[in-house]
Design an enzyme around this catalytic site. Structure first.
Site, short mmCIF file in Angstrom:
data_model
loop_
_atom_site.label_atom_id
_atom_site.label_comp_id
_atom_site.label_asym_id
_atom_site.label_seq_id
_atom_site.Cartn_x
_atom_site.Cartn_y
_atom_site.Cartn_z
N VAL A 26 0.86 -1.18 0.00
CA VAL A 26 0.00 0.00 0.00
C VAL A 26 0.90 1.23 0.00
O VAL A 26 1.93 1.26 0.67
CB VAL A 26 -0.93 0.02 1.23
CG1 VAL A 26 -1.78 1.29 1.26
CG2 VAL A 26 -1.82 -1.21 1.26
N CYS A 27 0.50 2.23 -0.76
CA CYS A 27 1.21 3.51 -0.79
C CYS A 27 2.67 3.31 -1.21
O CYS A 27 2.97 2.58 -2.14
CB CYS A 27 1.06 4.18 0.57
SG CYS A 27 1.43 5.94 0.61
#
Length: 207
Positions: free
Chosen positions: A102-103
């Site tokens: 994520v990210c």
């Protein structure tokens, strides 16, 4: 004989963005056929944005997993330079069925050599760094390339989690969890609209 649970490992580290971790974690732990393990470079307590995540396992002690997930955050750069941590990410990632992030966690996957020639998402402000690791930057909120599933910045982690659950547990199971957690985004890439989708077996929720 019962099948072993689907083992999910979150590889967390100091100064990560806690929602990159806690958002997907909230959804994954609702899947009844999973085992969720929280690991970190040294094990023990991990400080992130004023929160302490206690009792994590040492990443090197994890023998294997079905899915590894790496969150992003301000500590990404320092963590990507930790050769021992990166080696463990690579070891687990090469054997996992799914490699996810994520990210800016995708930059850690890149540093581990797991994204060469693969499309990947990242926070918009750091997405341009992905090609440094041989990855193909993609501005999608959730991007899948083979067994690599990556989410964009921070809040995209929940959409990412639902995409992963739909893949490993089926769309209906993902919708049951989505409805139970009352996640109803208005983002154009989701099906929820103003209300979460209601699967045929929605009455099982809460029983």
């Amino acid at each position: 004989m019962n099948n072993p649970p689907f083992r999910i490992v979150f590889a967390i580290y100091p100064d990560m963005t806690q929602l990159d971790f806690t958002g997907p974690h909230q959804f994954f732990v609702r899947w009844p056929d999973s085992e969720v393990i929280i690991a970190s470079p040294a094990g023990g307590d991990v400080l992130s944005e004023g929160l302490i995540f206690a009792g994590t396992r040492r990443l090197a002690e994890i023998e294997a997993c079905d899915l590894i997930c790496v969150p992003g955050g301000r500590g990404t750069t320092a963590t990507a330079l930790d050769s021992a941590f990166i080696a463990e990410i690579r070891r687990l990632g090469l054997a996992a069925r799914y490699v996810t992030s994520v990210c800016t966690g995708s930059l850690i996957l890149g540093a581990a050599g797991l994204l060469v020639g693969r499309r990947a998402a990242c926070h918009w402000a750091w997405r341009h760094l992905l090609p440094l690791f041989g990855a193909i930057a993609d501005d999608g909120r959730v991007v899948r390339d083979g067994n690599i599933i990556t989410g964009g910045g921070v809040t995209a982690g929940i959409d990412f989690a639902l995409a992963v659950l739909a893949e490993i547990g089926g769309v209906e199971q993902a919708q049951i969890i989505q409805l139970g957690l009352e996640y109803a985004p208005r983002h154009r890439s989701t099906r929820g609209g103003r209300k979460p989708p209601r699967p045929r077996s929605w009455r099982r929720i809460g029983r």
